[in-house]
Design a protein around this motif. Structure first.
Motif, PDB file in Angstrom:
ATOM      1  N   THR A  63      -8.698   6.631   2.782  1.00  0.00           N
ATOM      2  CA  THR A  63      -7.520   5.949   2.058  1.00  0.00           C
ATOM      3  C   THR A  63      -7.451   5.532   0.046  1.00  0.00           C
ATOM      4  N   THR A  64      -6.188   5.884   0.021  1.00  0.00           N
ATOM      5  CA  THR A  64      -6.122   5.909  -1.438  1.00  0.00           C
ATOM      6  C   THR A  64      -6.066   5.018  -1.921  1.00  0.00           C
ATOM      7  N   LEU A  65      -6.403   4.435  -3.226  1.00  0.00           N
ATOM      8  CA  LEU A  65      -6.369   2.912  -3.768  1.00  0.00           C
ATOM      9  C   LEU A  65      -4.584   4.158  -5.399  1.00  0.00           C
ATOM     10  N   ALA A  66      -3.164   4.042  -4.750  1.00  0.00           N
ATOM     11  CA  ALA A  66      -2.721   4.779  -5.527  1.00  0.00           C
ATOM     12  C   ALA A  66      -1.871   2.822  -7.295  1.00  0.00           C
ATOM     13  N   ASP A  67      -0.867   4.028  -7.857  1.00  0.00           N
ATOM     14  CA  ASP A  67      -0.298   3.449  -8.876  1.00  0.00           C
ATOM     15  C   ASP A  67       1.029   3.629  -8.658  1.00  0.00           C
ATOM     16  N   ALA A  68       1.695   2.866  -8.714  1.00  0.00           N
ATOM     17  CA  ALA A  68       3.510   3.377  -9.088  1.00  0.00           C
ATOM     18  C   ALA A  68       3.683   3.917 -10.207  1.00  0.00           C
ATOM     19  N   GLN A  69       3.005   3.279 -10.734  1.00  0.00           N
ATOM     20  CA  GLN A  69       4.168   3.644 -12.493  1.00  0.00           C
ATOM     21  C   GLN A  69       3.783   5.162 -12.694  1.00  0.00           C
ATOM     22  N   CYS A  70       2.509   5.629 -12.219  1.00  0.00           N
ATOM     23  CA  CYS A  70       1.852   6.876 -12.500  1.00  0.00           C
ATOM     24  C   CYS A  70       2.421   7.782 -11.339  1.00  0.00           C
ATOM     25  N   LYS A  71       2.797   7.165 -10.229  1.00  0.00           N
ATOM     26  CA  LYS A  71       2.629   8.228  -8.821  1.00  0.00           C
ATOM     27  C   LYS A  71       1.553   8.839  -8.913  1.00  0.00           C
ATOM     28  N   SER A  72       0.180   8.021  -9.239  1.00  0.00           N
ATOM     29  CA  SER A  72      -1.176   8.933  -9.043  1.00  0.00           C
ATOM     30  C   SER A  72      -1.819   8.349  -7.980  1.00  0.00           C
ATOM     31  N   GLY A  73      -2.478   8.768  -7.134  1.00  0.00           N
ATOM     32  CA  GLY A  73      -3.664   7.721  -6.252  1.00  0.00           C
ATOM     33  C   GLY A  73      -5.052   8.508  -6.256  1.00  0.00           C
ATOM     34  N   VAL A  74      -6.265   8.067  -5.971  1.00  0.00           N
ATOM     35  CA  VAL A  74      -7.616   8.407  -6.051  1.00  0.00           C
ATOM     36  C   VAL A  74      -7.979   7.985  -4.430  1.00  0.00           C
ATOM     37  N   ALA A  75      -8.635   9.471  -3.728  1.00  0.00           N
ATOM     38  CA  ALA A  75      -8.971   8.801  -2.709  1.00  0.00           C
ATOM     39  C   ALA A  75     -10.374   8.201  -3.060  1.00  0.00           C
ATOM     40  N   LEU A  76     -10.544   6.619  -1.713  1.00  0.00           N
ATOM     41  CA  LEU A  76     -12.045   5.421  -1.642  1.00  0.00           C
ATOM     42  C   LEU A  76     -12.880   6.242  -0.674  1.00  0.00           C
ATOM     43  N   SER A  77     -13.705   6.865  -1.094  1.00  0.00           N
ATOM     44  CA  SER A  77     -15.076   6.936   0.087  1.00  0.00           C
ATOM     45  C   SER A  77     -15.831   5.085  -0.292  1.00  0.00           C
ATOM     46  N   ILE A  78     -16.216   4.686   1.062  1.00  0.00           N
ATOM     47  CA  ILE A  78     -16.836   3.851   1.730  1.00  0.00           C
ATOM     48  C   ILE A  78     -17.844   4.203   2.604  1.00  0.00           C
ATOM     49  N   ASP A  79     -19.578   4.213   1.721  1.00  0.00           N
ATOM     50  CA  ASP A  79     -20.494   4.853   2.190  1.00  0.00           C
ATOM     51  C   ASP A  79     -21.221   3.585   3.383  1.00  0.00           C
ATOM     52  N   GLU A  80     -21.729   3.837   4.741  1.00  0.00           N
ATOM     53  CA  GLU A  80     -22.079   3.164   5.469  1.00  0.00           C
ATOM     54  C   GLU A  80     -22.643   1.833   4.886  1.00  0.00           C
ATOM     55  N   GLY A  81     -23.664   1.806   4.244  1.00  0.00           N
ATOM     56  CA  GLY A  81     -24.852   0.907   3.443  1.00  0.00           C
ATOM     57  C   GLY A  81     -23.844   0.240   2.871  1.00  0.00           C
ATOM     58  N   ASN A  82     -22.722   0.233   1.822  1.00  0.00           N
ATOM     59  CA  ASN A  82     -21.239  -0.631   1.476  1.00  0.00           C
ATOM     60  C   ASN A  82     -20.413  -0.947   2.102  1.00  0.00           C
ATOM     61  N   SER A  83     -20.741  -0.608   3.860  1.00  0.00           N
ATOM     62  CA  SER A  83     -19.111  -0.979   4.261  1.00  0.00           C
ATOM     63  C   SER A  83     -19.571  -2.315   5.019  1.00  0.00           C
ATOM     64  N   HIS A  84     -21.127  -2.924   4.830  1.00  0.00           N
ATOM     65  CA  HIS A  84     -21.215  -3.678   5.404  1.00  0.00           C
ATOM     66  C   HIS A  84     -20.821  -5.021   4.541  1.00  0.00           C
ATOM     67  N   LYS A  85     -20.780  -4.736   3.032  1.00  0.00           N
ATOM     68  CA  LYS A  85     -20.790  -5.549   2.337  1.00  0.00           C
ATOM     69  C   LYS A  85     -19.540  -6.321   2.628  1.00  0.00           C
ATOM     70  N   ARG A  86     -19.658  -8.039   2.364  1.00  0.00           N
ATOM     71  CA  ARG A  86     -18.619  -8.719   2.986  1.00  0.00           C
ATOM     72  C   ARG A  86     -17.274  -8.994   2.795  1.00  0.00           C
ATOM     73  N   ASP A  87     -17.551  -8.288   1.221  1.00  0.00           N
ATOM     74  CA  ASP A  87     -16.143  -8.022   0.420  1.00  0.00           C
ATOM     75  C   ASP A  87     -15.563  -7.056   0.862  1.00  0.00           C
ATOM     76  N   VAL A  88     -16.356  -5.354   0.996  1.00  0.00           N
ATOM     77  CA  VAL A  88     -15.706  -4.493   1.030  1.00  0.00           C
ATOM     78  C   VAL A  88     -15.274  -4.700   2.590  1.00  0.00           C
ATOM     79  N   SER A  89     -15.769  -5.243   3.736  1.00  0.00           N
ATOM     80  CA  SER A  89     -15.655  -5.032   5.415  1.00  0.00           C
ATOM     81  C   SER A  89     -14.566  -6.021   5.589  1.00  0.00           C
ATOM     82  N   SER A  90     -14.018  -6.898   4.524  1.00  0.00           N
ATOM     83  CA  SER A  90     -12.664  -7.476   4.392  1.00  0.00           C
ATOM     84  C   SER A  90     -12.282  -6.657   4.197  1.00  0.00           C
ATOM     85  N   PHE A  91     -12.137  -6.256   2.978  1.00  0.00           N
ATOM     86  CA  PHE A  91     -10.690  -5.649   2.296  1.00  0.00           C
ATOM     87  C   PHE A  91     -10.936  -3.971   3.240  1.00  0.00           C
TER      88      PHE A  91
END
Length: 138
Positions: A63-91
């Protein structure tokens, strides 16, 4: 001041406190940085908690979060503990479809990976303001 007047005044004060507290809490939120700013001065951010806004995409397990203005992005890491949070699982559900993209604000720890291909990653703690972006980009 008699007791009924005191109770009425206390009720008004408590009511105002309840009404204004969400607005005050939102005022304390840190506005998101741009990915361009964070990556442009990455050494300053490594090991800190960042709040960034960008367009998220998911390809396989990456999963990558990018910005078209600078054509750059950064990888996103979602660990098992946070993946069960409502906002993260919805995302994760929003971006899991083929060619799915979402504009989102991500809050997490910015880290160096030591990998030349993807030198930085954000360990995601929470996600807010997720808006699905149509595949055609409009």
């Amino acid at each position: 001041m008699n007791v009924p007047t005191f109770i009425r005044a206390t009720g008004v004060v408590l009511g105002l406190a309840c009404v204004t507290s969400p607005a005050m809490a939102r005022g304390d939120e840190t506005p998101p940085d741009s990915i361009c700013t964070v990556l442009g001065t990455a050494a300053r951010y490594v090991g800190t908690t960042v709040t960034v806004r960008g367009v998220a995409t998911s390809e396989g397990k990456v999963t990558t979060l990018a910005d078209a203005q600078c054509k750059s992005g950064v990888a996103l890491s979602i660990d098992e503990g946070n993946s069960h949070k409502r906002d993260v699982s919805s995302f994760r559900r929003v971006i899991s479809g083929k060619n799915a993209r979402a504009d989102a604000t991500v809050f997490g720890r910015f880290k160096s990976t030591g990998d030349a291909t993807a030198p930085y990653v954000i360990d995601v703690y929470s996600v807010r303001d997720v808006v699905e972006v149509p595949a055609d980009g409009t």
